[in-house]
Structures are given as C-alpha cells and as structure tokens.
Design a protein around this motif. Structure first.
Motif, short mmCIF file in Angstrom:
data_model
loop_
_atom_site.label_atom_id
_atom_site.label_comp_id
_atom_site.label_asym_id
_atom_site.label_seq_id
_atom_site.Cartn_x
_atom_site.Cartn_y
_atom_site.Cartn_z
N ALA A 14 36.53 -24.37 10.37
CA ALA A 14 36.13 -23.95 9.03
C ALA A 14 35.44 -22.60 9.07
O ALA A 14 35.66 -21.74 8.20
CB ALA A 14 35.23 -25.01 8.41
N LEU A 28 35.12 -23.59 1.71
CA LEU A 28 34.99 -23.24 3.12
C LEU A 28 33.57 -23.35 3.63
O LEU A 28 33.33 -23.15 4.83
CB LEU A 28 35.53 -21.82 3.35
N ARG A 38 36.94 -19.40 7.30
CA ARG A 38 36.19 -18.63 6.30
C ARG A 38 36.18 -17.14 6.66
O ARG A 38 36.39 -16.27 5.79
CB ARG A 38 34.76 -19.18 6.21
#
Length: 620
Positions: free
Chosen positions: A224, A201, A228
């Motif tokens: 992303a 990630l 995360r």
C-alpha cells in the motif's frame, strides 16, 4: 465436466475448504486404520476358533478311545454332551470302524460351508504290550463362526462409534481454531485490501501476530505504501505529460482503425481549423449522412494506408501527408506515429504527432522551382559556353584556313599577274618596240597592230577573271543576278548541269549579307563539283511567309556529314560560320546514298530566324 462440477460444488470459502479437507483426511485416515484394526481382530478371532476346534478334536480323539473300544454309547454321549453347550459347537459325530455312527450330538442347524470350521481326527486304541496303535474310528467336530462374527460386529460398532465421536470432537475443535486463527484475520485482511483497491491508499492492515498472516499483513502494508507513492508519482507524471501535450505547438492525436479520433490536443484542433478538441472529436463524419458534416482529416483510405504502413514497418517516421481542414482546405503535415497494441494483437490505435509543414512545403516548392530554373540556366549557359568554345575553335581554325586561302589566292593572283599578265605585257612591249622599228623602216605594221590588240584583249580577260574571283561584278546588281551568274558559270566550267529556280519574290539584302549568301552557295557548288560526281544540281530560292529559304541540291554521291565535320572540313565550317554571322539557320541533309541538300533560312533583316528547323550544330 468433472472439474466444472467440482468447482461448482466445492465451497468457495477457505475456511470451509480447509474444514472439508480436514474432514476428508481424518475420515480416510481413521476409516482406513479402523478397517485394518477390525480386520486384524477378526482374523485373530477366526484363528482362535480354528485353534479351539483343533483342541476339541484332539481331546475327543484321545478321550473316546476306551469307550469306543468297549462300544460304550452312554459314555461317548456323556462326553459329547459336556462340550455341546458351547455356542460355537454345531455338532459332534463319532464313527466306529466296524459299526458306523455311534453318537451324534447337534447343537445348532448346519451353517453354510463358509461359516463352518470342521475338524476330523482318527480314534486309535493302543493294546497292552508292544502292539501298534489300531484305528477304531474317528470323531468329526463342526464349529460355527456365527458367534465370533456376532462378537466382532458388536466390537466393530463400538470402535466406529468411538471413532466418529473422536472425529466430531476434532472437527469442532479445528473449526473453532481455524475460525479464530485464520478466518477472522483473513476477513479483516480482505476488508483492508478492498479499501486499498477502492482508492483508500491510507488504510493499513493490523498486524496481530508474527505468523504467516501477520507477515502477509505487513507485506500488504508495504504494498500500500509503494502503491501510494507510485500513484502519486503517476499522477505527477500524468500532470506533466498533460501539461506538455496541452501546451505543445505540435498536434498529438490517437486514431483508431475506423478513422475516428479518440484523443487530441488543442494544437491538433487549431492545426485542422476546429474551435476545440471536443468539437473536432465529435464532429459528424461525411460517411454518417449528416447534413452539415465536415470533412474528416483522416479518410478511410488514408487511415487504411497508415495502418498498413504501421503493420509493415512497426512505426511511421517523417511521413509527409496532406490533410483536410475543417473549412475544406488542404494542409501539409509531417507525421510521426507508432501503434498501440492490446493483448499482443495487431495495432488497434495509432498514436501520432503532426507538424505543420505547409510553409516549408511551399518554400521547398519555390526552392525546387528556382533550383530547376537555375539548373536549366546552368545547363543552357554550359551549352552556350561549349558552343562558344567550339565556335571559337572553329573560328580560329576557319581564320587560319581563310588566311591560308588568302595567301593561296594572293599567290595565284601573283602568279597569274607575273606569268600571264606579265608575259602579255612584255609581249605587248616587244611588239610596240618592233612596231616602232617597223614604222621607222617603213615595213609592214598592220600584223603587229593586230597581235598587240589580241594580247590586249587577253590581258583584259585575265584582269576580269581575277576581279570576278575577288568579287563577282554581278553582286553589284543584287543577289538574284549573282546567283544566276554563278549557276551559268558553274555549268560552263563543269560537266554537271546546274539550274536556278526562284519561287516568290527576290530578297532585299545588304551587300554584306548578300555576299555571305552568295559565298555559301558558291562553296556548296564547289563541293558538288569536287566530290559529288553529280549529273545535275539545282539552286532554289523561295520566299516563305516573312523569311527566305535557299537550297542547293544535287543527285550525286552522299556523304557522312558528322564524319566530314570531325575530319576538319573547313568548307562546311566556313558555311556554318557565314550563316551564323548573318543570323541564318544552316542545315545539311546527306547520307551514304544519292544526293545531298544544303539549306539556309534567313530574313531580310539581321534578326535570328525562328523556325522549326534543326539547330546549327545538328547535322543529319
């Protein structure tokens, strides 16, 4: 089928799909454009050929008028041969009106009708003067389209070649541009997305431009980042959830439709008597044929019942259920559960919570038992209080009735003593005075003495009668003698025949208890005498085991006992009260029909009689 075939044959790469789409589009556009352009050129050439045929036919019709009028074959032939070398010319034919064909010049074989261009013009001669023109013949011009077609084919080949070259250049150029501008950025973007999907990630896409692919890369980076953060939050939530579940004092579990535990917490294993969760989940089942199989907490029938309830109500709340521990003992639990669905189908698993309520269940059972016992005691006490109030009321009424009876007896005794006994004593006194006078005068005195004796005997009878009503002398010799005297006295003073029967031994009772039994029988016979209109009555005293039963039965008119009690029958109430005072059971059987029976059951002692007889208050 066509769609499947196209998906199988069509390129999977976006770059190849774009290039193929571009090739198809350019081919269609260029081919369509070339087709229309060539057709337009071909139609122009055909139009030019038609126009040329018209000009040649018009020219020959004018130039051949004088030679034809003079019938000069050579001049006609020379003019035709001048035009004959043209490649489009097939033949020229000149026909005179009166002579037929004068000249025929052919340059090529006659083509098909579709490839010919034929023009026929009349040849007219205008005489000098004002004479009208005269038709002297006609000229026929035949041209072919073959030469035009050959030129068109060459031009079409050149156009198509040029078009193909242009398409090839455009295709190659576009291929290189797409590869550089689209394919490579997409490939790098795919690699980054694959790395993010595999769990990395922290990977980010390089933003190389500000066009759509650059904005897409920026959005992937934002995704992303959020992924995360969400993953970190999810892991933290999972850690907290696992900590809560693992440290909970209540059992949590996941159960499938086959009755197999898919997951559980340590409290669940401890509740069901297992060492750990894994041992509980992997324990062999009874239906698996294992030698040392332990009983499963959820049997097949119980599992089916739980899923049926879940299907019906959507959840299970507060269900008290009995489960089986690992050692075979039973444990009571409270179950709360909901279903886990997949793809919108019926619940495949049951996620639930168990709370041990064995202690509460046992306490509730004890509490329920005590409550039932207390309710029974309250009912018994209430019934006793009602009976006591009723007895008090009856006792008050009975006391009032007895007091009125005593007053009536006193009045009767007073009247008897005053009217009968007083008159007799006065008569005796007068007779005694007369006897004294007679004796003093020497008169007859024996008659007076006899009258005085008779009066004295009547006085004695009255005194005995009053004493017998106050207390029968036969009671001094026992209950049996008193009952025999009572039956004889009843028969002597009533039309009803009464008999007495003893079955077994004679009871040994105290004076008070014997008096009470005697008064009950006396009241029963009094009721027979007053109300029954019976022809026969019977008094039976029988000994049964360790207690005695006394019945007074008649064959007269029956009566409604309950109605008589409600109608303040103090005689019946008095009998009930006397029976209660000596610890006896009192019972009356009577209906609107022949006969009534009064029964008392008593012991020789003052203990209560326990026998399968109706209670004192039950009357039939």
């Amino acid at each position: 089928m066509l769609q499947t075939l196209l998906r199988a044959r069509f390129p999977r790469s976006l770059h190849a799909q774009l290039m193929l789409s571009l090739l198809v589009l350019c081919t269609l556009v260029a081919g369509t454009s070339a087709f229309f352009l060539l057709e337009h050129a071909r139609e122009g050439r055909i139009a030019e050929l038609d126009e040329r045929a018209n000009r040649i036919a018009d020219l020959l019709s004018q130039s051949l008028a004088q030679p034809l009028w003079n019938v000069d074959r050579d001049a006609i032939t020379r003019q035709l041969n001048v035009l004959k070398p043209n490649p489009e010319v097939v033949s020229f034919t000149v026909t005179a009106t009166n002579y037929g064909v004068l000249a025929d010049a052919s340059n090529a074989p006659m083509p098909d009708p579709q490839a010919r261009v034929v023009r026929v013009r009349p040849i007219e001669f205008t005489p000098p003067g004002n004479a009208p023109p005269e038709k002297i013949g006609e000229v026929r011009v035949v041209l072919t389209r073959a030469a035009a077609d050959r030129g068109f084919e060459a031009a079409r080949a050149a156009v198509l070649g040029t078009l193909a070259l242009v398409l090839a250049v455009v295709y190659v150029t576009t291929f290189l541009l797409l590869k550089h501008l689209v394919r490579e950025p997409i490939r790098r973007l795919e690699e980054m997305v694959d790395r993010i999907a595999s769990g990395d990630l922290d990977s980010r896409c390089a933003i190389e431009s500000s066009v759509e692919l650059g904005r897409l890369a920026a959005r992937v980076n934002v995704m992303a980042e959020r992924l995360r953060d969400s993953t970190a939050s999810l892991r933290e939530s999972e850690r907290k959830y696992r900590s809560i579940i693992e440290n909970s004092l209540e059992g949590f579990f996941v159960l499938d439709r086959n009755g197999k535990l898919c997951d559980a917490n340590p409290a669940m294993a401890q509740l069901l008597g297992y060492r750990d969760v894994q041992g509980m989940i992997t324990a062999p089942r009874d239906d698996a044929g294992a030698v040392h199989a332990k009983p499963q907490p959820f049997s097949s029938g119980k599992t089916a019942q739980l899923f049926a309830m879940l299907q019906l109500t959507g959840k299970i709340a507060g269900l008290e259920i009995e489960l089986t521990r690992a050692d075979g003992t039973a444990v009571w639990c409270q179950l709360n559960a909901r279903g886990i669905r997949y793809d919108g189908a019926a619940p495949q698993c049951l996620e639930g919570q168990l709370t041990d309520i064995s202690g509460r269940k046992q306490a509730m059972e004890i509490l329920t038992r005590h409550r039932d016992q207390l309710e029974e005691e309250v009912r018994e006490r209430t019934r006793t209080e009602q009976l006591l109030r009723h007895s008090r009321e009856q006792l008050r009424q009975l006391s009032s009735h007895q007091e009125s009876i005593r007053e009536e007896e006193r009045r009767q005794i007073a009247m008897t003593i005053h009217d009968e006994l007083g008159q007799l004593l006065t008569a005796i006194k007068i007779n005694v005075s007369l006897l004294k006078l007679a004796l003093s005068q020497g008169a007859e005195w024996q008659q007076k003495v006899g009258d005085i004796g008779g009066l004295a005997e009547r006085t004695i009878d009255i005194v005995r009668n009053v004493a017998s009503h106050l207390r029968p002398a036969a009671l001094n010799f026992g209950l049996l003698s008193a009952l025999e005297w009572l039956v004889q006295d009843f028969t002597r003073h009533n039309a009803t025949v009464c008999t007495f029967l003893l079955e077994g031994r004679e009871p040994s009772l105290s004076d008070d208890r014997a008096t009470a039994v005697f008064r009950i029988v006396q009241e029963a016979l009094t009721n027979v005498s007053r109300h029954a209109q019976a022809s026969h009555a019977e008094v039976v005293l029988r000994c049964i085991h360790n207690h005695f039963e006394l019945e007074v039965h008649d064959d007269g008119n029956g009566f409604d006992v309950a109605k008589a009690i409600r109608g303040d029958s103090y005689g019946l109430q008095g009998m009930q009260e006397r029976a209660r005072m000596i610890g006896a059971q009192f019972h009356i059987e009577s209906r609107d029909g022949p006969g009534s029976t009064v029964r008392i059951v008593f012991n020789e002692t003052t203990e209560n009689v326990s026998r399968a007889l109706p209670a004192d208050s039950e009357l039939r």
